[in-house]
Design a protein around this motif. Structure first.
Motif, PDB file in Angstrom:
ATOM      1  N   ARG A 226       0.852  -1.179   0.000  1.00 15.24           N
ATOM      2  CA  ARG A 226       0.000   0.000   0.000  1.00 15.24           C
ATOM      3  C   ARG A 226       0.896   1.239   0.000  1.00 15.24           C
ATOM      4  N   PRO A 227       0.352   2.415  -0.301  1.00 14.79           N
ATOM      5  CA  PRO A 227       1.172   3.631  -0.203  1.00 14.79           C
ATOM      6  C   PRO A 227       1.784   3.778   1.185  1.00 14.79           C
ATOM      7  N   THR A 228       3.021   4.244   1.249  1.00 12.95           N
ATOM      8  CA  THR A 228       3.747   4.289   2.517  1.00 12.95           C
ATOM      9  C   THR A 228       3.045   5.165   3.555  1.00 12.95           C
ATOM     10  N   THR A 289      10.920   2.716   5.876  1.00 15.44           N
ATOM     11  CA  THR A 289      11.912   3.610   5.272  1.00 15.44           C
ATOM     12  C   THR A 289      12.373   3.073   3.921  1.00 15.44           C
ATOM     13  N   PHE A 290      12.632   1.759   3.883  1.00 18.07           N
ATOM     14  CA  PHE A 290      13.069   1.143   2.628  1.00 18.07           C
ATOM     15  C   PHE A 290      11.985   1.263   1.553  1.00 18.07           C
ATOM     16  N   ALA A 291      10.732   0.959   1.931  1.00 22.40           N
ATOM     17  CA  ALA A 291       9.627   1.028   0.978  1.00 22.40           C
ATOM     18  C   ALA A 291       9.397   2.462   0.497  1.00 22.40           C
ATOM     19  N   LYS A 292       9.573   3.426   1.388  1.00 19.03           N
ATOM     20  CA  LYS A 292       9.380   4.827   1.019  1.00 19.03           C
ATOM     21  C   LYS A 292      10.421   5.280   0.006  1.00 19.03           C
ATOM     22  N   GLU A 293      11.680   4.904   0.252  1.00 16.99           N
ATOM     23  CA  GLU A 293      12.742   5.271  -0.683  1.00 16.99           C
ATOM     24  C   GLU A 293      12.564   4.548  -2.014  1.00 16.99           C
ATOM     25  N   LEU A 294      12.126   3.288  -1.937  1.00 18.79           N
ATOM     26  CA  LEU A 294      11.890   2.519  -3.160  1.00 18.79           C
ATOM     27  C   LEU A 294      10.764   3.143  -3.975  1.00 18.79           C
ATOM     28  N   ARG A 296       9.840   6.297  -3.885  1.00 22.01           N
ATOM     29  CA  ARG A 296      10.314   7.578  -4.403  1.00 22.01           C
ATOM     30  C   ARG A 296      11.216   7.384  -5.625  1.00 22.01           C
ATOM     31  N   GLU A 297      12.098   6.392  -5.557  1.00 28.74           N
ATOM     32  CA  GLU A 297      12.991   6.123  -6.674  1.00 28.74           C
ATOM     33  C   GLU A 297      12.211   5.612  -7.879  1.00 28.74           C
ATOM     34  N   TYR A 298      11.192   4.804  -7.620  1.00 27.16           N
ATOM     35  CA  TYR A 298      10.368   4.297  -8.716  1.00 27.16           C
ATOM     36  C   TYR A 298       9.633   5.440  -9.406  1.00 27.16           C
TER      37      TYR A 298
END
Length: 521
Positions: A226-228, A289-294, A296-298
């Protein structure tokens, strides 16, 4: 005897036609006969090359399809997403990606059936993974139900079984009705609530074996599926329920319905729950944190990809559909060229001419192209190429064209705005450039070939004609072919049209063309 040979053949390929510039052949230390023979051979090679490169749009289409067919044969596979005619037969092409039914696992096929047709590959991977994990947790629920049943905990045994039944039922519904998002929310809610209920029914931490910590899968899964921002709400709900259980532990007999709330009296149980909760916080924070950065990078990579390729084309490439060859019966092509730019580049500082002037002109034009629902194909030096009518407007996020000629109207309106943009950029940088613009309407072949450095391009005689309209036009005017003029001739309140009569266009012969200029209001 030693001799030197200097051969210079200058050819330029534009839209399917070769223009040959002066052919020079200098041969030293040979007799006249050999010299003349060699010149004749050279001219004949150029003539043959010129003739072989002359192609109509239908011939180009056939050549492209031959190349694609050869590629598929050499790779030992076909594509079934689209069918293109080749000779008297139909060549079937299949996507080269992993979204074909025969290449998918059964849970990936479930995700594909529960998703809209244009779902991206990245989203499809996410959905199939969530469905697989859902089925695994349902299996775990059935297993725990059997364990509780053997232990004669009938009420507790019914809860995991009910959880598994609800998950499988909602999964079936989501596949049948394409309601994946509702399935995700329902499953996250079920796996959040049911372990806490089992914990209460069994009578606390020791009696349940800490079954409540299965609920941690809810916020943990939300962080990835789901969205972070939303996953944080699931984690807050998990913390709230955990805090209530830690503060007040219920001791209940498995076969009775009476409960007696007591404050936590066991220091051992308190340490166990606090330590488990602390680990949950650390793990969730890392995952979040990992999912949020992933995420954002996506989003950054998606934005970059969509700046390079049209949205629908990038989606097809990500789904493995390469090469892409599409036929368009009617589009409108615009070529614009800045007059005198090449000679000015030898006099004006590159930082000013290219880094500022050309950057500002192209950036402003890009914005107008996007607003009007057109497609920028490429820039070649100081030349700018745009095509209208390639894609459905709804697909690219724009209002649909109301009629077949509207894309031509949008293109000539773009041309008018380009004059205004150039005037502003000239004034900003103290320059005085003009542009020539050529527009033509006709059929093209569009697509993406190759396997590296993808570029979306168009081919066909219409491209060559549009280029000729620009090169034979006048600075400050829009040069229209007869086909383009017929689409916009009703705009006499906005443009002044002047017939050029029958002009000799290089490589095209005699053509009726028109000059247009925006009427200043």
């Amino acid at each position: 005897m030693a001799h030197t040979s200097d051969t210079s053949v200058n050819n330029r390929y534009i839209g399917g036609e070769v223009q040959d510039l002066p052919y020079k052949l200098n041969i030293g230390d040979r007799d006249d006969m050999q010299h003349q023979s060699q010149k004749k051979k050279g001219r004949s090679r150029v003539a043959r090359t010129r003739a072989s490169m002359m192609r109509t749009s239908e011939q180009i289409k056939q050549e492209v399809m031959r190349a694609v067919y050869a590629m598929t044969q050499s790779q030992g596979r076909e594509s079934s997403n689209s069918t293109l005619g080749y000779g008297d037969c139909q060549v079937s092409f299949r996507s080269f990606g992993c979204l074909q039914p025969e290449c998918l696992s059964w849970w990936e096929r479930l995700a594909q059936r529960a998703s809209p047709p244009r779902t991206s590959y990245n989203e499809m991977v996410r959905r199939s993974t969530f469905m697989l994990l859902s089925l695994l947790t349902s299996g775990a629920g059935i297993l725990w139900s059997l364990v509780y049943f053997v232990a004669e905990e009938r009420v507790a045994a019914s809860l995991p079984l009910a959880y598994s039944t609800l998950v499988c039922s909602s999964l079936y519904y989501s596949v049948a009705e394409r309601q994946y998002q509702a399935f995700v929310i329902l499953h996250l809610f079920l796996i959040l609530i049911f372990p806490f209920i089992v914990h209460i029914v069994l009578g606390g931490f020791q009696a349940s074996g800490g079954v409540m910590f299965w609920s941690f899968l809810s916020p943990f899964g939300a962080a990835f599926f789901r969205p972070t921002k939303e996953s944080m709400k699931w984690f807050e709900a998990y913390l709230l329920l955990s805090a209530l259980i830690i503060m007040t532990e219920f001791q209940t007999h498995p076969l009775t319905t009476t409960t007696k709330p007591l404050f936590v009296t066991s220091l051992k149980d308190s340490f166990f729950s606090i330590n488990a909760l602390g680990i949950s916080v650390v793990v969730f924070k890392a995952a979040h944190t990992f999912a949020k950065e992933l995420e954002r990078e996506y989003e950054r990579s998606e934005k970059l990809l969509h700046n390079i390729l049209p949205t629908s084309i990038s989606r097809r490439i990500k789904n493995g559909e390469v090469p892409i060859v599409d036929s368009h019966e009617e589009v409108t092509i615009l070529f614009a060229d800045i007059v005198g730019f090449t000679s000015a580049s030898t006099r004006i500082c590159p930082d000013i001419l290219i880094g500022r002037f050309l950057r500002d002109f192209f950036a402003s034009t890009d914005e107008i192209v996007d607003v009007r629902g057109l497609e920028k194909i490429k820039t070649i030096g100081d030349a700018y190429m745009v095509v209208g009518g390639l894609f459905g407007q709804e697909e690219e996020g724009h209002p649909p064209f109301s009629n077949e000629s509207e894309h031509t109207v949008e293109v000539i309106d773009l041309a008018a705005e380009m004059f205004d943009v150039l005037e502003k950029v000239n004034k900003k940088h103290g320059l005085d450039f003009q542009i020539r613009i050529g527009i033509h309407t006709g059929p093209v072949i569009a697509g993406v070939l190759g396997v590296k450095k993808f570029a979306y391009d168009v081919w066909g005689d219409a491209v060559n004609t549009a280029s000729r309209m620009e090169s034979s036009g006048k600075p400050g005017y829009i040069h229209l072919s007869q086909q383009a003029y017929e689409k916009v001739q009703h705009l006499k309140d906005r443009f002044k049209f002047v017939s050029c009569g029958e002009l000799q266009i290089k490589g095209k012969g005699t053509m009726a063309t028109y000059m247009a200029h925006p009427i200043e209001i």
